[in-house]
Write a protein that holds these residues in place. Sequence first.
Motif, mmCIF file in Angstrom:
data_model
loop_
_atom_site.group_PDB
_atom_site.id
_atom_site.type_symbol
_atom_site.label_atom_id
_atom_site.label_comp_id
_atom_site.label_asym_id
_atom_site.label_seq_id
_atom_site.Cartn_x
_atom_site.Cartn_y
_atom_site.Cartn_z
ATOM 1 N N CYS A 40 -12.950 2.468 -7.947
ATOM 2 C CA CYS A 40 -11.432 2.813 -7.981
ATOM 3 C C CYS A 40 -10.886 2.688 -9.327
ATOM 4 C CB CYS A 40 -10.923 2.049 -6.852
ATOM 5 S SG CYS A 40 -10.581 0.001 -7.587
ATOM 6 N N GLU A 62 0.896 -1.244 -0.002
ATOM 7 C CA GLU A 62 0.097 -0.059 -0.032
ATOM 8 C C GLU A 62 0.902 1.294 -0.101
ATOM 9 O OE1 GLU A 62 -3.743 -1.471 2.841
ATOM 10 O OE2 GLU A 62 -2.300 -0.091 3.655
ATOM 11 N N LYS A 94 -8.109 8.556 -1.328
ATOM 12 C CA LYS A 94 -7.675 8.136 -0.111
ATOM 13 C C LYS A 94 -8.593 8.160 1.220
ATOM 14 C CE LYS A 94 -4.078 9.278 3.804
ATOM 15 N NZ LYS A 94 -5.163 8.586 4.627
ATOM 16 N N TYR A 112 -10.585 4.725 0.527
ATOM 17 C CA TYR A 112 -9.958 3.795 1.032
ATOM 18 C C TYR A 112 -9.982 3.669 2.467
ATOM 19 C CZ TYR A 112 -6.134 0.163 0.933
ATOM 20 O OH TYR A 112 -5.504 -0.781 1.213
ATOM 21 N N PHE A 144 -3.072 0.413 -3.962
ATOM 22 C CA PHE A 144 -3.115 -0.674 -3.200
ATOM 23 C C PHE A 144 -2.687 -1.709 -4.354
ATOM 24 C CE2 PHE A 144 -5.917 -4.564 -2.126
ATOM 25 C CZ PHE A 144 -5.088 -4.899 -1.072
ATOM 26 N N TRP A 200 -6.882 4.239 -5.747
ATOM 27 C CA TRP A 200 -8.119 4.700 -4.574
ATOM 28 C C TRP A 200 -7.974 6.285 -4.070
ATOM 29 C CZ3 TRP A 200 -12.435 1.850 -3.633
ATOM 30 C CH2 TRP A 200 -12.362 0.519 -3.885
ATOM 31 N N GLU A 234 -4.688 -1.123 -7.529
ATOM 32 C CA GLU A 234 -5.839 -0.172 -7.520
ATOM 33 C C GLU A 234 -5.315 1.149 -7.257
ATOM 34 O OE1 GLU A 234 -9.128 -3.794 -6.543
ATOM 35 O OE2 GLU A 234 -8.419 -2.299 -4.768
#
Length: 158
Positions: free
Chosen positions: A45, A7, A123, A126, A112, A121, A119
């Motif tokens: 996403c 991540e 923030k 997520y 991610f 996203w 992915e």
Amino acid sequence: MANFIGEFECKLDPKGRLMLPAGLRKQLDPAAQEKFVLNRGFEKCLVLYPKNEWEIISTEINQLNQYVKKNRDFIRYFYRGATELGLDSTGRVLFPKRLLEYADVAKEVVLFAYSNRIEVWNKEVYDGLLTDEPEDFATLAEEVMGNTKKQEDDGGIS
């Protein structure tokens, strides 16, 4: 096949460019040639695929029977917005505005990385996913992983 992990919290610049973290760049297969395909994900996403991984997925999707309406609908939706991208000389990738709007991605993003994809996203979204973790993750794990091929091959013996 890629096997990404990690991540990464990142920021987009005002033009929609993202510096790909060194930790992810190290995981790239040279066969990808620093080329990617960005596409819509399933839960608002974006998904960034190395080009060589995208080709594998595309081959699989292109084998669907296009005389079946559900298949055509899926193919159209899956490919909708797919855009080929490359890293610039400083290791940045420029995301199309339309895809950023789809995922409500503005400045702060989380990458991610898992399996063959990354992915992208918003923030806040997520972080919300993490707070919505199932109460009983063990039960979910059993439901999802309890019928894996390995377990079937072992006769259900762990």
